[in-house]
Design a protein around this motif. Structure first.
Motif, PDB file in Angstrom:
ATOM      1  N   ASP A  60       0.859  -1.189   0.000  1.00 37.14           N
ATOM      2  CA  ASP A  60       0.000   0.000   0.000  1.00 37.14           C
ATOM      3  C   ASP A  60       0.899   1.244   0.000  1.00 37.14           C
ATOM      4  O   ASP A  60       1.464   1.615   1.021  1.00 37.14           O
ATOM      5  N   PHE A  61       1.030   1.882  -1.174  1.00 36.88           N
ATOM      6  CA  PHE A  61       1.908   3.039  -1.337  1.00 36.88           C
ATOM      7  C   PHE A  61       1.117   4.342  -1.290  1.00 36.88           C
ATOM      8  O   PHE A  61       0.028   4.436  -1.866  1.00 36.88           O
ATOM      9  N   THR A  62       1.677   5.353  -0.633  1.00 37.40           N
ATOM     10  CA  THR A  62       1.145   6.715  -0.723  1.00 37.40           C
ATOM     11  C   THR A  62       2.309   7.674  -0.928  1.00 37.40           C
ATOM     12  O   THR A  62       3.414   7.464  -0.397  1.00 37.40           O
ATOM     13  N   ILE A  63       2.052   8.713  -1.713  1.00 35.72           N
ATOM     14  CA  ILE A  63       3.047   9.754  -1.978  1.00 35.72           C
ATOM     15  C   ILE A  63       2.491  11.066  -1.439  1.00 35.72           C
ATOM     16  O   ILE A  63       1.476  11.572  -1.937  1.00 35.72           O
ATOM     17  N   ASP A  64       3.123  11.602  -0.411  1.00 34.79           N
ATOM     18  CA  ASP A  64       2.660  12.843   0.223  1.00 34.79           C
ATOM     19  C   ASP A  64       1.163  12.791   0.521  1.00 34.79           C
ATOM     20  O   ASP A  64       0.408  13.727   0.236  1.00 34.79           O
ATOM     21  N   GLY A  65       0.753  11.676   1.103  1.00 31.50           N
ATOM     22  CA  GLY A  65      -0.624  11.513   1.564  1.00 31.50           C
ATOM     23  C   GLY A  65      -1.606  11.040   0.514  1.00 31.50           C
ATOM     24  O   GLY A  65      -2.767  10.740   0.844  1.00 31.50           O
ATOM     25  N   LYS A  66      -1.178  10.930  -0.752  1.00 30.58           N
ATOM     26  CA  LYS A  66      -2.089  10.498  -1.810  1.00 30.58           C
ATOM     27  C   LYS A  66      -1.783   9.059  -2.219  1.00 30.58           C
ATOM     28  O   LYS A  66      -0.612   8.726  -2.433  1.00 30.58           O
ATOM     29  N   PRO A  67      -2.811   8.216  -2.343  1.00 29.19           N
ATOM     30  CA  PRO A  67      -2.585   6.831  -2.769  1.00 29.19           C
ATOM     31  C   PRO A  67      -1.918   6.787  -4.144  1.00 29.19           C
ATOM     32  O   PRO A  67      -2.275   7.562  -5.042  1.00 29.19           O
ATOM     33  N   LEU A  68      -0.953   5.906  -4.293  1.00 26.29           N
ATOM     34  CA  LEU A  68      -0.244   5.771  -5.560  1.00 26.29           C
ATOM     35  C   LEU A  68      -1.081   4.978  -6.560  1.00 26.29           C
ATOM     36  O   LEU A  68      -1.550   3.883  -6.261  1.00 26.29           O
ATOM     37  N   LYS A  69      -1.258   5.542  -7.741  1.00 21.72           N
ATOM     38  CA  LYS A  69      -1.877   4.822  -8.861  1.00 21.72           C
ATOM     39  C   LYS A  69      -0.770   4.534  -9.867  1.00 21.72           C
ATOM     40  O   LYS A  69      -0.442   5.360 -10.722  1.00 21.72           O
ATOM     41  N   PHE A  70      -0.193   3.349  -9.741  1.00 22.47           N
ATOM     42  CA  PHE A  70       1.000   3.007 -10.515  1.00 22.47           C
ATOM     43  C   PHE A  70       0.722   3.047 -12.012  1.00 22.47           C
ATOM     44  O   PHE A  70       1.578   3.415 -12.810  1.00 22.47           O
ATOM     45  N   GLY A  71      -0.494   2.674 -12.399  1.00 21.88           N
ATOM     46  CA  GLY A  71      -0.846   2.656 -13.817  1.00 21.88           C
ATOM     47  C   GLY A  71      -0.877   4.030 -14.452  1.00 21.88           C
ATOM     48  O   GLY A  71      -0.871   4.145 -15.685  1.00 21.88           O
ATOM     49  N   ASP A  72      -0.895   5.094 -13.639  1.00 20.01           N
ATOM     50  CA  ASP A  72      -0.885   6.458 -14.170  1.00 20.01           C
ATOM     51  C   ASP A  72       0.532   6.996 -14.366  1.00 20.01           C
ATOM     52  O   ASP A  72       0.720   8.078 -14.930  1.00 20.01           O
ATOM     53  N   CYS A  73       1.521   6.256 -13.895  1.00 24.19           N
ATOM     54  CA  CYS A  73       2.907   6.717 -13.964  1.00 24.19           C
ATOM     55  C   CYS A  73       3.523   6.410 -15.329  1.00 24.19           C
ATOM     56  O   CYS A  73       3.118   5.480 -16.018  1.00 24.19           O
ATOM     57  N   TRP A  74       4.528   7.213 -15.676  1.00 25.88           N
ATOM     58  CA  TRP A  74       5.324   6.948 -16.875  1.00 25.88           C
ATOM     59  C   TRP A  74       6.606   6.223 -16.469  1.00 25.88           C
ATOM     60  O   TRP A  74       7.245   6.579 -15.476  1.00 25.88           O
ATOM     61  N   SER A  75       6.963   5.235 -17.241  1.00 25.89           N
ATOM     62  CA  SER A  75       8.165   4.449 -16.972  1.00 25.89           C
ATOM     63  C   SER A  75       9.410   5.216 -17.405  1.00 25.89           C
ATOM     64  O   SER A  75       9.530   5.624 -18.566  1.00 25.89           O
ATOM     65  N   HIS A  76      10.335   5.434 -16.479  1.00 28.80           N
ATOM     66  CA  HIS A  76      11.614   6.095 -16.759  1.00 28.80           C
ATOM     67  C   HIS A  76      12.683   5.023 -16.828  1.00 28.80           C
ATOM     68  O   HIS A  76      13.183   4.544 -15.818  1.00 28.80           O
ATOM     69  N   ARG A  77      12.984   4.581 -18.061  1.00 30.51           N
ATOM     70  CA  ARG A  77      13.908   3.479 -18.329  1.00 30.51           C
ATOM     71  C   ARG A  77      13.444   2.172 -17.679  1.00 30.51           C
ATOM     72  O   ARG A  77      14.240   1.256 -17.475  1.00 30.51           O
ATOM     73  N   ALA A  78      12.168   2.109 -17.325  1.00 30.78           N
ATOM     74  CA  ALA A  78      11.607   0.945 -16.625  1.00 30.78           C
ATOM     75  C   ALA A  78      12.381   0.652 -15.343  1.00 30.78           C
ATOM     76  O   ALA A  78      12.449  -0.489 -14.889  1.00 30.78           O
ATOM     77  N   ILE A  79      12.938   1.709 -14.748  1.00 33.23           N
ATOM     78  CA  ILE A  79      13.657   1.593 -13.475  1.00 33.23           C
ATOM     79  C   ILE A  79      12.986   2.487 -12.437  1.00 33.23           C
ATOM     80  O   ILE A  79      12.676   2.060 -11.330  1.00 33.23           O
ATOM     81  N   MET A  80      12.758   3.759 -12.814  1.00 31.16           N
ATOM     82  CA  MET A  80      12.051   4.703 -11.953  1.00 31.16           C
ATOM     83  C   MET A  80      10.751   5.107 -12.654  1.00 31.16           C
ATOM     84  O   MET A  80      10.532   4.744 -13.822  1.00 31.16           O
ATOM     85  N   PHE A  81       9.898   5.868 -11.952  1.00 32.38           N
ATOM     86  CA  PHE A  81       8.572   6.138 -12.497  1.00 32.38           C
ATOM     87  C   PHE A  81       8.133   7.542 -12.114  1.00 32.38           C
ATOM     88  O   PHE A  81       8.373   8.008 -10.990  1.00 32.38           O
ATOM     89  N   SER A  82       7.494   8.216 -13.067  1.00 36.07           N
ATOM     90  CA  SER A  82       7.110   9.607 -12.859  1.00 36.07           C
ATOM     91  C   SER A  82       6.240   9.756 -11.613  1.00 36.07           C
ATOM     92  O   SER A  82       5.357   8.950 -11.359  1.00 36.07           O
ATOM     93  N   GLY A  83       6.541  10.786 -10.844  1.00 39.78           N
ATOM     94  CA  GLY A  83       5.752  11.069  -9.649  1.00 39.78           C
ATOM     95  C   GLY A  83       6.121  10.256  -8.431  1.00 39.78           C
ATOM     96  O   GLY A  83       5.563  10.473  -7.350  1.00 39.78           O
ATOM     97  N   ILE A  84       7.049   9.298  -8.570  1.00 44.38           N
ATOM     98  CA  ILE A  84       7.470   8.482  -7.411  1.00 44.38           C
ATOM     99  C   ILE A  84       8.919   8.817  -7.077  1.00 44.38           C
ATOM    100  O   ILE A  84       9.840   8.435  -7.799  1.00 44.38           O
ATOM    101  N   PRO A  85       9.149   9.548  -5.983  1.00 45.23           N
ATOM    102  CA  PRO A  85      10.516   9.942  -5.636  1.00 45.23           C
ATOM    103  C   PRO A  85      11.318   8.770  -5.043  1.00 45.23           C
ATOM    104  O   PRO A  85      10.771   7.883  -4.397  1.00 45.23           O
ATOM    105  N   ASN A  86      12.616   8.810  -5.283  1.00 46.52           N
ATOM    106  CA  ASN A  86      13.579   7.958  -4.573  1.00 46.52           C
ATOM    107  C   ASN A  86      13.171   6.482  -4.543  1.00 46.52           C
ATOM    108  O   ASN A  86      13.232   5.831  -3.495  1.00 46.52           O
ATOM    109  N   MET A  87      12.751   5.984  -5.669  1.00 47.43           N
ATOM    110  CA  MET A  87      12.401   4.560  -5.741  1.00 47.43           C
ATOM    111  C   MET A  87      12.812   3.978  -7.083  1.00 47.43           C
ATOM    112  O   MET A  87      12.598   4.595  -8.133  1.00 47.43           O
TER     113      MET A  87
END
Length: 500
Positions: A367-394
């Protein structure tokens, strides 16, 4: 995502802080730990492993004959030579991982029986806060870190994919999924049906054939198999010349990768010729025991699904010897005594094994949250398929679907270590991928293009996965030879990584 922590469970008031937390102590987690220790020795870290031991798949799966379907020269680590046959059983893989932990003093970093339930990111504090169930003591423990490295794999260990078979409740025998294999299952002298024709079925059938009364592989459609001897001639030659193990490993690894690249190329440029060669390989082991058409003539282009390797043709030898058979048909429904097929034929069975794949686990069902908001992984963009838009330090390790998983694990590890050092040089506590202005008109493409690879487990979960675009660094090529150039040379200041 998984449910939040049970509020009735005891919570340990202490919080343990690490620079980096690695989630999972399977092959990816061990690889990450090795790289961190070697290239970022100033970082303190821990691995949180939900199981009671290391090894992931190889420790959890208990079905007969369990083995790799990738060669261990590429599935093994770049930094530890493999000295046995290319395709290895689970016990040998676990021994290899065990040695890797001891030789590099990594075991002390692992917290076993630690299941991550929630992960909360705070931009104000620039840290992750995790609630972790210590399953051994039934206590919730609190962990914090600056960087989170997800190495938990990509499928749900607790359950495999089991179709809703009509009439399943009527069958009098046992229905088993290989992922949750009963240790007391007695199949000696029994009539067994294995539903499926992928790597798991190809492993189970020859392993069970000697003791089972008879075993039938029931498939809806055929799979491509690569059948050949379980040996690498170049490795044997180099060993005979007393070449050091490290050299043997690296040279053999490069040779296998070269061959894999050529097969992948041919799957696009001359698919019919490659198809004929794969079918002929099966036929050479089968002889006249069973017609290759319709049982071993897939309708799809080679490599749109994983090609299952059959060492020494053992699956085909079991069929040729009469211990096993293959039926290509569709299931109508289960009966008391077996399975009724659409053709009207009934297959009798004492045991039915549903080797039908697995369910994907997106970010470990945490169960992930980013600054109090639930993470919707499907809305993120893949950054080299390593990191993902809107998700810090992961970072997340998602390996290759054609080449060995570990080849991408290595590339990810090198990238993450370089990124951590770059952050330190910039004095940054936070990095998050964001689209540049020129990226905002990109077409949204699925994480893996179904035209490229369309395995069932992937198609079922694509809607839960992040998007990719049509330009670097928002591409997920699934191409090792492309990645090893672009990831290694990635510009960490190209405007897509925002440091704070």
């Amino acid at each position: 995502m998984d449910a939040a922590v049970d509020s009735n469970r005891e919570i340990d008031g202490k919080t343990q802080y690490f620079d980096v937390l690695i989630i999972g102590a399977g092959i990816s987690g061990i690889d990450a730990a090795y790289h961190l220790q070697k290239y970022c020795p100033e970082k303190n870290f821990a691995l949180l492993e939900t199981q009671e031991t290391f090894g992931g798949t190889w420790a959890i799966h208990k079905y007969p004959g369990i083995r790799s379907d990738s060669d261990l020269f590429t599935f093994g680590f770049k930094w530890k030579p493999w000295t046995d046959k290319p395709i290895a059983t689970a016990d040998k893989i676990l021994r290899y991982l065990d040695e890797s932990l001891d030789e590099n003093d990594l075991r002390r970093h692992i917290r076993f029986n630690h299941e991550v339930k929630t992960a909360r990111w705070s931009s104000e504090e620039a840290r992750w806060s995790l609630e972790v169930l210590d399953k051994k003591n039934d206590v919730i423990r609190k962990y914090e870190c600056n960087f989170l490295w997800m190495c938990q794999g990509y499928y749900r260990h607790s359950e495999g994919y089991m179709p809703d078979y009509p009439g399943r409740e009527n069958f009098k025998g046992a229905v088993v999924h290989p992922q949750t294999w009963p240790e007391d299952l007695d199949y000696k002298g029994k009539q067994v049906i294995v539903i499926g024709s992928g790597a798991t079925a190809a492993t189970l059938i020859p392993a069970m054939a000697e003791e089972a009364g008879h075993i039938t592989m029931l498939q809806r459609s055929p799979t491509f198999f690569s059948a050949r001897a379980n040996r690498e001639e170049i490795a044997e030659t180099l060993r005979a010349l007393e070449v050091p193990d490290e050299w043997v490993h690296e040279i053999t690894r490069r040779k296998i990768l070269f061959d894999q690249k050529e097969i992948t190329r041919r799957s696009f440029t001359e698919p019919e010729k490659l198809r004929e060669e794969l079918i002929e390989g099966a036929k050479s082991y089968l002889g006249d025991s069973v017609p290759v058409d319709p049982h071993f003539t897939p309708s799809y282009r080679p490599w749109r699904q994983r090609i299952a390797f059959v060492p020494d043709g053992d699956l085909f030898q079991a069929i040729r010897g009469g211990k096993a058979s293959v039926v290509t048909d569709h299931i109508d429904h289960f009966t008391e005594n077996g399975i009724l097929l659409k053709s009207g034929k009934e297959l009798k069975a004492d045991i039915i094994i549903s080797a039908t794949g697995f369910n994907m686990s997106v970010l470990g069902d945490i169960d992930f949250t980013i600054d109090g908001k639930p993470l919707k992984f499907g809305d993120c963009w893949s950054h080299r398929a390593i990191m993902f838009s809107g998700i810090p330090n992961m970072a997340w390790v998602f390996g290759y679907l054609r080449t060995s998983w570990t080849m991408r694990s290595d590339l990810v590890a090198e990238f993450v270590c370089r990124l951590l050092k770059h952050m330190a040089e910039k004095g940054a506590r936070m990095v998050v991928p964001e689209l540049r202005e020129e990226d905002r008109d990109m077409p949204e493409k699925p994480f893996v293009d179904p035209e490229n690879f369309n395995a069932g487990y992937l198609i079922r979960a694509l809607k839960l996965m992040p998007k990719q675009g049509d330009r670097d660094p928002w591409l997920h090529t699934q191409d090792y030879y492309s990645d090893k150039e672009t990831i290694a040379a990635a510009d960490l200041d190209d405007g897509t990584l925002i440091y704070k």
